[in-house]
Structures are given as structure tokens and as C-alpha cells.
Design a protein around this motif. Structure first.
Motif, PDB file in Angstrom:
ATOM      1  N   LEU A   1     -16.397  -0.343  24.840  1.00  0.00           N
ATOM      2  CA  LEU A   1     -15.805   0.707  24.012  1.00  0.00           C
ATOM      3  C   LEU A   1     -14.283   0.715  24.149  1.00  0.00           C
ATOM      4  O   LEU A   1     -13.555   0.894  23.165  1.00  0.00           O
ATOM      5  N   GLN A   2     -13.793   0.480  25.364  1.00  0.00           N
ATOM      6  CA  GLN A   2     -12.347   0.448  25.580  1.00  0.00           C
ATOM      7  C   GLN A   2     -11.709  -0.709  24.809  1.00  0.00           C
ATOM      8  O   GLN A   2     -10.682  -0.537  24.149  1.00  0.00           O
TER       9      GLN A   2
ATOM     10  N   GLN B   1     -12.944  -2.189  22.192  1.00  0.00           N
ATOM     11  CA  GLN B   1     -13.070  -1.896  20.765  1.00  0.00           C
ATOM     12  C   GLN B   1     -11.973  -0.953  20.297  1.00  0.00           C
ATOM     13  O   GLN B   1     -11.386  -1.146  19.226  1.00  0.00           O
ATOM     14  N   ASN B   2     -11.684   0.068  21.102  1.00  0.00           N
ATOM     15  CA  ASN B   2     -10.649   1.024  20.718  1.00  0.00           C
ATOM     16  C   ASN B   2      -9.269   0.374  20.657  1.00  0.00           C
ATOM     17  O   ASN B   2      -8.473   0.656  19.766  1.00  0.00           O
TER      18      ASN B   2
ATOM     19  N   ASN C   1      -9.307  -1.726  17.458  1.00  0.00           N
ATOM     20  CA  ASN C   1      -9.244  -0.873  16.268  1.00  0.00           C
ATOM     21  C   ASN C   1      -7.871  -0.229  16.117  1.00  0.00           C
ATOM     22  O   ASN C   1      -7.342  -0.104  15.006  1.00  0.00           O
ATOM     23  N   ASP C   2      -7.294   0.204  17.235  1.00  0.00           N
ATOM     24  CA  ASP C   2      -5.950   0.785  17.186  1.00  0.00           C
ATOM     25  C   ASP C   2      -4.940  -0.225  16.658  1.00  0.00           C
ATOM     26  O   ASP C   2      -4.046   0.117  15.874  1.00  0.00           O
TER      27      ASP C   2
ATOM     28  N   THR D   1      -8.809   7.560  17.296  1.00  0.00           N
ATOM     29  CA  THR D   1      -9.559   6.637  18.139  1.00  0.00           C
ATOM     30  C   THR D   1     -11.048   6.866  17.951  1.00  0.00           C
ATOM     31  O   THR D   1     -11.511   8.007  17.987  1.00  0.00           O
ATOM     32  N   ASN D   2     -11.792   5.805  17.747  1.00  0.00           N
ATOM     33  CA  ASN D   2     -13.234   5.908  17.553  1.00  0.00           C
ATOM     34  C   ASN D   2     -13.916   6.120  18.897  1.00  0.00           C
ATOM     35  O   ASN D   2     -13.767   5.326  19.812  1.00  0.00           O
ATOM     36  N   GLU D   3     -14.674   7.224  19.028  1.00  0.00           N
ATOM     37  CA  GLU D   3     -15.338   7.522  20.288  1.00  0.00           C
ATOM     38  C   GLU D   3     -16.764   6.987  20.333  1.00  0.00           C
ATOM     39  O   GLU D   3     -17.449   7.129  21.343  1.00  0.00           O
TER      40      GLU D   3
ATOM     41  N   LYS E   1     -19.275   3.683  20.077  1.00  0.00           N
ATOM     42  CA  LYS E   1     -19.228   2.234  20.206  1.00  0.00           C
ATOM     43  C   LYS E   1     -19.720   1.570  18.923  1.00  0.00           C
ATOM     44  O   LYS E   1     -20.723   1.973  18.342  1.00  0.00           O
TER      45      LYS E   1
END
Length: 735
Positions: free
Chosen positions: A422-423, A425-426, A429-430, A538-540, A542
Motif C-alpha cells: 500500500l505504501q 502504491q501510494n 499514485n502520488d 492519497t488512496n487508503e 490497496k
């Protein structure tokens, strides 16, 4: 039995899933009709008889999955239980089979992981302890969120716990035996022992020198290096394979070695069969010399693979999920394209709908569509050079991705992102959000920047992949093209680039043109300076792996080898991912010529084909091997006619059935020439007579052209089409 018990029940009896029927009729049935003496039935009957009015019952299916899970699991196979419907028992009929159930209409299907059971009926009791059973019941009754960490950390389900792993393999072996009725156990038991590599009955069979298949094949002395490599991929216990497609690939490797080294392998098995001078029954070469040695387990896996996709509404969808590539073949108008789109909607919505118009915009982007024709070629499908008009009016060419390549890149982005934490991915995405926001605010032909040498440049053209810069004072080239992806990688790296050489060093593993790095450095610095002005969320949640379905309509009308080229290899279900990567024909024009093309595992391909089209004969045999062929019959697609009013639909089905019976009864014709229901959808605009005169009659005349009695045949067809059923009159008289 207490009120804290919950009964999880399956809905598959034989090869048919009765979920919809059970829910519609307000009941549940155990099945095993006519097999009441079976030992396994008696065990389940004992649980069934324990169920009383008011008990909670859950309709479920159980399967395994290694992809598309909502938590990180290192691609390990996880047990999944689909909870389809929650209900309350209103009556136990005590007929040995049936419960009457009040199914809750508002219950939404959901998935539960790890703690599952594949048996037809499973009783789970809540003792009040905070254990797996309690958590499952709370998940069902009170809609509590499943605590994945509890199960991932729990030593009982830890992949590092060897005892647990061995227990699961023994459970699967027993489940495999339970899958077959008792009268077949004589032939299945020795095959189960071959698959698992051990005997369960140590008291009677402990003297048998049983070795796993992998070790057995390794005893062959004349193995080639390739065969040794194949054997390396065979697990000691074949029950560890839970996917039927993977099992078939392993079985094919084993069968290939068996066929080539038959005499030597027979001697090896014979030597292992001898115990105190006697041959052991069921332990002779007959278990291996036929390909049937593996078919029992394949059937078992196919059963649960189809259950594994019971979220899907269509059987064809489940078949596609297992086989990756499928061609729907049948007569014209049978609704092959309609079915292909329904399957695509079914898959991307995870069984929520088969209507493509009900999909969200994001879900629709997971479906690609193209129709082949004689002029369609590689440059349309994969990549090719396309004319380009520059801002100064000059002409040139640029390399553009084809329809399939664009689609695959989208699927690959999801596939690769889903495998990151998830980290990670964020961060990625950022980076995308920052780069996109920056480029969205660029004023083309106006915003100017400088490289370190002092040369000015401005943004000329920006598209989804490329950023074209104009450099008026550059004596070598006045045009420079940057990649969005490269900028994104730089931002995501969180590295402070202080000079253009830092960029060259960062991308040192890629073959690329370094002369653009000074321009990347200038744009990167401008992005970092303005980054604080960009707002992004930020997408929380996954990102999980999603299925992408590509439909090729009229696949046989194109010149297959010319369109697919080297992609023959990449689309093969057995070579998805990097193992099937190839260099495309225009690889030398790529920014990184070493970059290869591959089709990720989350891409599913559906083709449609008319059986009677003359171009069928030219369909490449190499392609035939890579697709699963499913026949679509006119009688199976009558649901298409639901769009008509009831009276018109009834007449249409009658005329369709009568006409197709007449076609099948005609010499030199067969079921492949039957008329499909899609022709009758034209009744929304025209009448039955116009449908015959303008559509059906011309088609049928083409079918029978050259036959000696064309007129007589056409008369029979027309009479069948216009035949009026006497059924209503008969029904009236019978009343």
C-alpha cells in the motif's frame, strides 16, 4: 445444537449450481438423491438432522485464489469462501434432503478468507472465544470486517508452519476421495497415493517403497537437460496444486517423460512394487501407462475451479477465467458477440451484472473490443508507423501502439501495481497525480524553460504517453520527446536529482537516449518547484488485481498470422507474464529497444467465429491450440429475445425452432447452419414477413445455392417458418 451455531451449505449438486433455484424457491437441498446408502451422505445427514427452525444458514461456495486479494500475501494460494445468501430455517422437512429457508433479500454477497470448508454442509459453533469461528460468525451475522492480520499472523495458517501445510495436504487428499462415490474408491485410492507420494494406512502398507512422482521420474537415467529442468518444477505432493490449469501443465510434463522413457520407467516401478517377493495389487504400471492417471484429480479441481468463480453468473465466464483464451463459435446470429459482451461484464463486475451498460466507467475501461477484417493487420493490432503533422506544418511518421498493445499496457499497469505494498502504491499514485497535475497546467507554445546550457524550449504537444518539446535554437534537432512514465519514475523515486548525469545514472539499467536527460532535469526541477501547489488525495485502499477482457469479433475474418505476428507466443495461457515476453517488430524504434512485450495474467481474450464462414479454413492451427472453443447454439441464446414483447417473443421462438428443425433435416446442411435469435431482434422495427423477405430468405438461398432442388428446399423452409402451432387449441380442448 445452540443458537450460536451457523450452518454453511453448498449449492452445487453434480455439475449444476442450484443457488438461484434455492433462493427463488425458499429452500435448500443436500442432494445425493438415490445414494442414501453412501457413507459420506450419512455423515452429512447427521448434521442436517441437527438443524431446527430458527437456525442460521448461509449459502456458500469455497475455492482458492492467489491473485486479486485485498491483502498482501506474496502470491500464495489462499482459501476463499463466497457467502452468497444469509437465511433462517423455517422448517426441516426431515426427508433426508430438504430445508425450507427464508432467505434475506438485502444480503449482499461477500468473501471470507482463510478459515473455510469445502464440504456440502459445515457446522460452525461460536463458543464465545475470540477464535476463527467467532470471527466468521460475527462477519456473517453482524457484518463485522474480517481481521486479515489475525489470520496472516496466526501460526495455524502460517505458510511457514510445516505441520499445518501437511495437515492441509492430507485434508485435500481426503476431500479428493470424498469427491468420488464409494463404488469408485477401488480405482481412485491408488491414484490418490501416487499423487500424494505416501500411504495413509501405515499398518498395512508401510513396506511399500512409495516415492513421490518427482523422485520416481528422477530415477530415469537417460533424462535430457530439458527433462531434468521439467522435473525440477514438479512438486513432491501433487495435492499442493490447487489450480486445474497449472495441474494440467504439470501433468503434460509428466506424461511427456513417461511416454519417452516407458520401458525404463516400467522397470523402475516394477522394482518398487515387489514386497517380500510379491507384487502389490494396484501398484503396477497400469496406473501410469495411460493418461487417465491424472484425470480424476483434474475433474476434482475443475469442480472447485468452477465453484471458485461462482461469483460469475455465466458458465462461459467461469470457463474463460480458467482457460484465459476462448473462441465462441456457432452459426450466424446465435448471439456470440452478445454473449462475449455479457461474459466481459460478468467478469469485470465480479458477477454483479451481465449487462455492459450497467458497468461503471472504470469497469468499462477494463473491456476492449475490436473487429477483424481482411484489411486489418499488425500495425493496427500491435504497433506501427503512423503519419504525423507537426506544428510547423511538416510531415513525418511516429510509432503508435495498436489497439491490443494499448489495452495490455493498461492491464499490465494494474497487474504490477497490485503486487506492491500500500505504501509503494501510494508513492506511485502520488507521482502520477503530481506529473498529471503539472502537465494539465502547462500552456502549450507559451510556457518556456531552460536547460543548463541556456537553450530555451517550450511544450509543443502533450498526449497520454509523450511530451513533445520544441527547441528553436538547437542546431542538431529542434524537437525533443519526453515520456510521462520517465517523469513519474523520477518523482516516485524521491531522489534529489542535482544534475542531468544523476538521471543517466538512475536509469543506467535501461537502454535509452541520454541526450534528453538535460530536458528531463529542467522539467523535473519545475515540477518540484510547483509541486506544493498541486492538490491530490492519497488512496487508503490497496489496489487489487482486476480482470481485463479483450473481445475480438469475427476473429477468423482477419489474416491471423499477419495480425498477431510474434504475439502467438505471448498470448499462450502457459506463457503469460515475463516468461512469454517477446521483442516486437518495431522494437528498434522504442526508447528502450531491449524492452519486451508480454501479456499479463489478468488479461482474458474472447474471440467470436462463424462456423460456416469460408475463412474458417484459414484459421491458423497454432492459434487453435491456444484457444478453448465453445459452441454457441441458437437454442441456448433465446434469452436475447427477452427484449421483445411476450406475444412477439413467443411467435419468434416458435418460428425460429421450426425453421431450424427444417434446416437440420436438410441434406448437406447441419446445425451449424441454423438461424440465430439475433435476427429476430429486428422485430422491434419490422414485422415477421419483412424479416423473412429481407433477411432470412436471402441468407437461406445462399446456404443452398448449387443444390439440385433449391426451390423445393426453400418452400420447405418457408412452410416451416409460417407454420402455426395447434398447441393453444389442444390446451383449450384438454381443459
Amino acid at each position: 445444537m445452540t443458537s450460536s451455531d451457523v450452518f454453511f451449505v453448498g449449492a452445487k449438486i453434480g455439475d449444476k449450481d442450484f443457488s438461484d433455484e434455492f433462493i427463488k424457491e425458499g429452500k435448500w437441498q443436500l442432494g445425493w438423491f438415490g445414494q442414501e446408502s453412501n457413507e459420506n451422505y450419512r455423515k452429512m445427514l447427521a448434521i442436517l438432522e441437527d438443524i431446527t427452525v430458527g437456525d442460521t444458514i448461509v449459502l456458500k461456495s469455497t475455492y482458492t485464489r492467489s491473485k486479486g486479494l485485498p491483502f498482501e500475501h506474496d502470491d500464495k494460494t489462499i482459501s476463499v469462501m463466497k457467502l452468497k445468501k444469509l437465511g433462517t430455517v423455517t422448517q426441516n422437512v426431515h426427508d433426508g434432503h430438504t430445508l425450507l429457508v427464508n432467505w434475506e433479500p438485502d444480503f449482499k454477497p461477500k468473501e471470507w478468507y482463510f478459515y473455510t470448508n469445502r464440504k456440502m454442509i459445515w457446522k460452525v459453533s461460536d463458543t464465545g472465544e475470540m477464535d476463527s469461528a467467532h470471527k466468521l460468525i460475527q462477519f456473517v451475522k453482524n457484518d463485522m470486517t474480517q481481521d486479515y492480520k489475525y489470520f496472516l499472523d496466526d501460526e495455524k495458517v502460517s505458510s511457514s508452519n510445516e505441520d499445518r501445510l501437511q495437515f492441509e495436504l492430507k485434508e485435500r487428499k481426503q476431500d479428493f476421495l470424498d469427491f468420488f462415490s464409494k463404488d469408485k474408491w477401488t480405482s481412485v485410492i491408488p491414484k490418490a497415493d501416487w499423487l500424494s507420494g505416501y500411504w495413509d494406512d501405515e499398518e498395512n502398507y508401510k513396506k511399500i517403497k512409495l516415492v513421490p512422482i518427482k523422485q520416481l521420474l528422477s530415477k530415469i537415467k537417460n533424462l535430457t537437460p530439458t527433462e531434468n529442468e521439467y522435473i525440477r518444477h514438479i512438486p513432491d505432493n501433487l495435492f499442493s496444486i490447487t489450480d486445474s490449469e497449472k495441474f494440467i501443465r504439470i501433468a503434460d510434463l509428466i506424461n511427456g517423460i513417461i511416454t519417452k522413457h516407458r520401458p525404463e520407467l516400467k522397470a523402475i516401478i516394477d522394482s518398487l512394487n515387489i514386497v517380500e517377493g510379491k507384487r502389490r495389487r494396484h501398484w503396477d504400471y497400469s496406473n501410469f501407462k495411460m493418461r487417465s492417471w491424472y484425470q480424476n484429480y483434474q475433474k476434482y479441481l475443475d469442480q472447485y475451479d468452477s465453484e471458485g468463480n461462482t461469483a460469475m453468473l455465466l458458465q462461459e465466464s467461469r470457463q474463460l477465467m480458467n482457460s484465459k483464451n476462448m473462441i465462441l463459435r456457432g452459426a450466424p446470429g446465435t448471439g456470440k458477440t452478445f454473449l462475449a459482451k455479457s461474459m466481459a461484464a460478468d467478469i469485470v463486475s465480479e458477477g454483479a451484472t451481465t449487462d455492459i451498460t450497467n458497468l461503471s466507467k472504470e469497469q468499462q475501461s477494463q473491456i476492449g473490443f475490436v473487429q477483424f477484417h481482411p484489411s486489418y493487420d499488425y500495425t493496427d493490432f500491435v504497433e506501427g508507423l503512423r503519419p504525423l503533422t507537426r506544428t510547423d506544418g511538416s510531415m513525418g511518421f511516429e510509432l503508435k501502439d495498436g489497439t491490443f498493445t494499448c489495452f495490455v499496457k493498461q492491464a499490465r499497469q494494474n497487474f504490477e501495481l497490485s503486487r506492491k505494498s500500500l505504501q509503494e502504491q501510494n508513492i506511485e499514485n502520488d507521482a502520477w497525480n503530481v506529473v498529471d497535475a503539472y502537465l494539465d497546467n502547462v500552456e502549450l507554445l507559451e510556457d518556456k524553460l531552460k536547460i543548463q546550457s541556456g537553450n530555451e524550449f517550450y511544450f509543443e504537444v502533450i498526449d497520454e504517453e509523450n511530451i513533445q518539446l520544441a527547441v528553436p535554437k538547437n542546431e542538431i534537432s529542434s524537437k525533443v520527446v519526453l515520456k510521462r512514465q520517465t517523469l513519474k519514475d523520477m518523482v516516485a523515486s524521491e531522489i534529489e536529482f542535482t544534475r542531468s548525469k544523476d538521471i543517466s545514472n538512475f536509469f543506467s539499467n535501461r537502454k535509452r537516449r541520454r541526450q534528453e536527460d538535460s530536458y528531463y532535469f529542467a522539467v523535473y526541477n519545475d515540477i518540484k518547484e510547483k509541486q506544493k501547489n498541486f492538490k491530490h488525495e492519497t488512496n487508503e485502499l490497496k489496489v487489487v488485481e482486476k480482470p481485463f477482457v479483450f473481445i475480438i469479433d469475427e476473429i477468423n475474418r482477419g489474416e491471423i498470422s499477419k495480425i498477431f505476428g510474434e504475439l502467438f507466443y505471448s498470448i499462450d495461457p502457459g506463457y503469460r507474464g515475463m516468461v512469454g515476453s517477446v521483442s516486437t517488430q518495431y522494437a528498434n524504434l522504442h526508447d528502450d529497444p531491449s524492452e519486451k512485450f508480454f501479456v499479463p495474467e489478468n488479461v482474458y481474450i474472447i474471440g467470436t467465429m462463424n462456423d460456416i464462414d469460408r475463412s474458417v479454413d484459414s484459421f491458423d492451427f497454432a492459434m487453435r491450440r491456444r484457444f478453448r472453443f465453445v459452441e454457441v447454439k441458437a437454442s441456448n441464446q433465446l434469452k436475447m429475445l427477452d427484449e421483445l414483447d411476450d406475444d412477439t417473443k413467443e411467435q419468434a421462438i416458435q418460428k425460429l425452432t421450426n425453421l431450424n428443425n427444417a434446416i437440420s433435416a436438410t441434406d448437406e446442411l447441419n446445425d451449424n447452419y441454423q438461424i440465430g435469435p439475433s435476427y429476430f431482434l429486428k422485430l422491434r422495427q419490422i414485422g415477421f414477413d419483412d424479416l423473412w423477405d429481407d433477411y432470412l430468405q436471402p441468407l437461406l438461398k445462399e446456404y443452398i445455392r448449387g443444390m439440385y432442388n433449391e426451390n423445393d428446399i426453400m418452400d420447405r423452409f418457408q412452410q416451416a417458418y409460417n407454420q402455426v402451432s395447434d398447441q393453444d387449441d389442444d390446451d383449450t380442448n384438454s381443459r
